[in-house]
Design a protein around this motif. Structure first.
Motif, PDB file in Angstrom:
ATOM      1  N   TRP A  63      52.937 -57.425 103.958  1.00 63.55           N
ATOM      2  CA  TRP A  63      53.743 -58.644 103.852  1.00 63.55           C
ATOM      3  C   TRP A  63      53.428 -59.295 102.510  1.00 63.55           C
ATOM      4  CZ3 TRP A  63      51.289 -63.622 104.054  1.00 63.55           C
ATOM      5  CH2 TRP A  63      49.933 -63.608 104.422  1.00 63.55           C
ATOM      6  N   GLY A  64      54.432 -59.969 101.941  1.00 67.64           N
ATOM      7  CA  GLY A  64      54.230 -60.606 100.645  1.00 67.64           C
ATOM      8  C   GLY A  64      53.749 -59.598  99.620  1.00 67.64           C
ATOM      9  N   GLN A  65      52.633 -59.931  98.967  1.00 69.63           N
ATOM     10  CA  GLN A  65      52.048 -58.992  98.004  1.00 69.63           C
ATOM     11  C   GLN A  65      50.761 -58.373  98.549  1.00 69.63           C
ATOM     12  OE1 GLN A  65      53.298 -57.463  95.832  1.00 69.63           O
ATOM     13  NE2 GLN A  65      54.836 -58.662  94.741  1.00 69.63           N
ATOM     14  N   ILE A  66      50.714 -58.195  99.843  1.00 69.26           N
ATOM     15  CA  ILE A  66      49.617 -57.465 100.480  1.00 69.26           C
ATOM     16  C   ILE A  66      50.130 -56.081 100.860  1.00 69.26           C
ATOM     17  CG2 ILE A  66      48.041 -57.375 102.446  1.00 69.26           C
ATOM     18  CD1 ILE A  66      48.022 -60.399 102.482  1.00 69.26           C
ATOM     19  N   TRP A  67      49.436 -55.067 100.365  1.00 70.12           N
ATOM     20  CA  TRP A  67      49.836 -53.670 100.565  1.00 70.12           C
ATOM     21  C   TRP A  67      48.793 -52.954 101.415  1.00 70.12           C
ATOM     22  CZ3 TRP A  67      54.377 -51.786  98.167  1.00 70.12           C
ATOM     23  CH2 TRP A  67      55.028 -52.734  97.355  1.00 70.12           C
ATOM     24  N   HIS A  68      49.230 -51.918 102.158  1.00 73.28           N
ATOM     25  CA  HIS A  68      48.292 -51.267 103.070  1.00 73.28           C
ATOM     26  C   HIS A  68      48.479 -49.752 103.063  1.00 73.28           C
ATOM     27  CE1 HIS A  68      51.871 -51.252 105.690  1.00 73.28           C
ATOM     28  NE2 HIS A  68      51.296 -50.211 106.281  1.00 73.28           N
ATOM     29  N   ILE A  69      47.429 -49.088 103.549  1.00 77.84           N
ATOM     30  CA  ILE A  69      47.475 -47.636 103.736  1.00 77.84           C
ATOM     31  C   ILE A  69      46.446 -47.256 104.801  1.00 77.84           C
ATOM     32  CG2 ILE A  69      45.759 -47.106 101.939  1.00 77.84           C
ATOM     33  CD1 ILE A  69      47.515 -44.641 101.246  1.00 77.84           C
ATOM     34  N   ASN A  70      46.756 -46.256 105.590  1.00 74.39           N
ATOM     35  CA  ASN A  70      45.814 -45.730 106.579  1.00 74.39           C
ATOM     36  C   ASN A  70      45.091 -44.534 105.975  1.00 74.39           C
ATOM     37  OD1 ASN A  70      46.460 -47.506 108.773  1.00 74.39           O
ATOM     38  ND2 ASN A  70      48.350 -46.367 109.069  1.00 74.39           N
ATOM     39  N   SER A  71      43.993 -44.817 105.325  1.00 79.01           N
ATOM     40  CA  SER A  71      43.200 -43.757 104.695  1.00 79.01           C
ATOM     41  C   SER A  71      41.815 -44.304 104.391  1.00 79.01           C
ATOM     42  CB  SER A  71      43.881 -43.280 103.403  1.00 79.01           C
ATOM     43  OG  SER A  71      43.262 -42.122 102.906  1.00 79.01           O
ATOM     44  N   ASP A  72      40.827 -43.437 104.405  1.00 76.43           N
ATOM     45  CA  ASP A  72      39.439 -43.857 104.208  1.00 76.43           C
ATOM     46  C   ASP A  72      39.029 -43.608 102.758  1.00 76.43           C
ATOM     47  OD1 ASP A  72      36.804 -44.538 104.359  1.00 76.43           O
ATOM     48  OD2 ASP A  72      36.316 -43.219 106.039  1.00 76.43           O
ATOM     49  N   PHE A  73      38.841 -44.701 102.003  1.00 78.52           N
ATOM     50  CA  PHE A  73      38.455 -44.594 100.600  1.00 78.52           C
ATOM     51  C   PHE A  73      37.012 -45.045 100.367  1.00 78.52           C
ATOM     52  CE2 PHE A  73      43.051 -44.693 100.366  1.00 78.52           C
ATOM     53  CZ  PHE A  73      43.340 -43.802  99.335  1.00 78.52           C
ATOM     54  N   ARG A  74      36.263 -45.222 101.425  1.00 76.11           N
ATOM     55  CA  ARG A  74      34.883 -45.692 101.263  1.00 76.11           C
ATOM     56  C   ARG A  74      34.061 -44.678 100.470  1.00 76.11           C
ATOM     57  NH1 ARG A  74      33.583 -46.929 107.461  1.00 76.11           N
ATOM     58  NH2 ARG A  74      34.812 -45.000 107.583  1.00 76.11           N
ATOM     59  N   GLY A  75      33.253 -45.220  99.553  1.00 77.17           N
ATOM     60  CA  GLY A  75      32.403 -44.372  98.727  1.00 77.17           C
ATOM     61  C   GLY A  75      33.115 -43.724  97.554  1.00 77.17           C
ATOM     62  N   GLN A  76      34.365 -44.108  97.298  1.00 80.15           N
ATOM     63  CA  GLN A  76      35.125 -43.549  96.187  1.00 80.15           C
ATOM     64  C   GLN A  76      35.579 -44.665  95.242  1.00 80.15           C
ATOM     65  OE1 GLN A  76      38.364 -40.786  97.439  1.00 80.15           O
ATOM     66  NE2 GLN A  76      37.707 -41.267  99.535  1.00 80.15           N
ATOM     67  N   PRO A  77      35.564 -44.451  93.942  1.00 84.59           N
ATOM     68  CA  PRO A  77      36.250 -45.381  93.048  1.00 84.59           C
ATOM     69  C   PRO A  77      37.753 -45.268  93.291  1.00 84.59           C
ATOM     70  CG  PRO A  77      35.497 -43.466  91.829  1.00 84.59           C
ATOM     71  CD  PRO A  77      34.922 -43.344  93.210  1.00 84.59           C
ATOM     72  N   ILE A  78      38.450 -46.395  93.169  1.00 86.03           N
ATOM     73  CA  ILE A  78      39.874 -46.432  93.509  1.00 86.03           C
ATOM     74  C   ILE A  78      40.703 -46.824  92.292  1.00 86.03           C
ATOM     75  CG2 ILE A  78      41.615 -47.462  95.019  1.00 86.03           C
ATOM     76  CD1 ILE A  78      39.415 -48.050  97.029  1.00 86.03           C
ATOM     77  N   SER A  79      41.801 -46.109  92.099  1.00 86.38           N
ATOM     78  CA  SER A  79      42.763 -46.402  91.040  1.00 86.38           C
ATOM     79  C   SER A  79      44.077 -46.855  91.667  1.00 86.38           C
ATOM     80  CB  SER A  79      43.011 -45.155  90.180  1.00 86.38           C
ATOM     81  OG  SER A  79      41.805 -44.652  89.641  1.00 86.38           O
ATOM     82  N   PHE A  80      44.835 -47.678  90.918  1.00 83.52           N
ATOM     83  CA  PHE A  80      46.131 -48.162  91.387  1.00 83.52           C
ATOM     84  C   PHE A  80      47.190 -47.967  90.313  1.00 83.52           C
ATOM     85  CE2 PHE A  80      43.121 -50.680  93.891  1.00 83.52           C
ATOM     86  CZ  PHE A  80      43.646 -50.543  95.174  1.00 83.52           C
ATOM     87  N   GLU A  81      48.384 -47.627  90.773  1.00 83.98           N
ATOM     88  CA  GLU A  81      49.543 -47.567  89.883  1.00 83.98           C
ATOM     89  C   GLU A  81      50.586 -48.539  90.417  1.00 83.98           C
ATOM     90  OE1 GLU A  81      51.398 -43.745  88.233  1.00 83.98           O
ATOM     91  OE2 GLU A  81      52.911 -44.429  89.686  1.00 83.98           O
ATOM     92  N   LEU A  82      50.938 -49.544  89.608  1.00 84.68           N
ATOM     93  CA  LEU A  82      51.873 -50.583  90.018  1.00 84.68           C
ATOM     94  C   LEU A  82      53.179 -50.441  89.254  1.00 84.68           C
ATOM     95  CD1 LEU A  82      49.495 -53.700  89.793  1.00 84.68           C
ATOM     96  CD2 LEU A  82      49.679 -52.019  91.649  1.00 84.68           C
TER      97      LEU A  82
END
Length: 258
Positions: free
Chosen positions: A208-227
């Motif tokens: 909702w709004g500018q909150i985005w979600h995903i069902n995936s486990d990213f714990r312990g990993q550096p995370i990248s985003f493409e907007l």
């Protein structure tokens, strides 16, 4: 001879306008043509700077302050317009407009329709109306508060932000949500991709709004985003969230180039 009160009003109006006047400097950064709409205001208190239908939470903390707007259904686009910037000016009403003034506001909320009233008889935010609901602090930059509902013109402009795009991470275990705020350029975000060191690029959904979600486990990993924003520009922030990230934290990356 004109009545005394009319002469007094004509004398005072230029002085009132001069106190607020700041000619537009956004012509070179306009993303759309001027369009017609209407605006009204609400008497904002400190609690109104927290929350809203875009998910930004504390508007002061996220850099938006009270230069904000709630958009009607026709403009809000189910949250896709969140974060966009609009230059707004009062038009047509010589009695209440402050001539030569405009204000730039960020879309942070939704002006809900009232289907108990007709769109042209009190349901100001009903479809198909283009309506801007402003905090009184913003409204009084372009018109006198006595105006009530005012005819205005608006156009999309580029957002000027301090610092980089912010990624506020929340969720639990394999459910990840990210609030994306302080976005420059077009200001809004139309699509988001996420990548860890153990995955390729994956599309996120708008929660909702500018909150985005995903069902995936990213714990312990550096995370990248493409907007990708509404003007078609794409920004990639590689490893903006470090390997030791935690839920409830905010991480700052690069910014869209203007």
């Amino acid at each position: 001879m004109a009545p005394y009160h009319l002469l007094l009003a004509l004398f005072l109006l230029p002085a009132l306008a001069a106190g607020h006047q700041h000619p537009s400097t956004y012509g070179s950064s306009a993303l759309s043509e001027w369009r017609n709409a209407k605006a009204s205001y609400y008497a904002a208190d400190p609690e109104d700077a927290i929350g809203g239908a875009c998910g930004f939470g504390d508007l002061g903390k996220h850099g938006y302050g009270m230069a904000t707007v709630g958009l009607s259904t026709a403009l809000f686009e189910r949250g896709a317009a969140c974060g966009g910037c609009y230059e707004v000016k009062c038009v047509e009403d010589l009695k209440y407009c402050l001539p030569g003034t405009s204000i730039v506001v960020t879309a942070t909320n939704f002006c809900a329709p009232n289907f108990g009233l007709a769109a042209d008889a009190g349901g100001v935010c009903n479809p198909p109306n283009h309506h801007f609901l402003l905090p009184i602090q913003a409204f009084e930059k372009i018109a006198l508060w006595k105006a009530g509902v005012m005819p205005i013109q608006y156009r999309r402009v580029k957002c000027l932000r301090d610092g980089g795009v912010r990624f506020s991470v929340a969720g639990r275990s394999f459910f990840l949500t990210v609030l994306i705020s302080n976005v420059g350029g077009a200001g809004d975000v139309r699509s988001v991709k996420i990548k860890g060191t153990e995955s390729g690029w994956l599309s996120m959904g708008r929660n909702w709004g500018q909150i985005w979600h995903i069902n995936s486990d990213f714990r312990g990993q550096p995370i990248s985003f493409e907007l990708t924003s509404s003007d078609g520009k794409t920004l990639t922030n590689y490893n903006v969230v470090p390997k030791e990230w935690d839920f409830g934290k905010t991480y700052t990356g690069k910014q869209f180039l203007l």
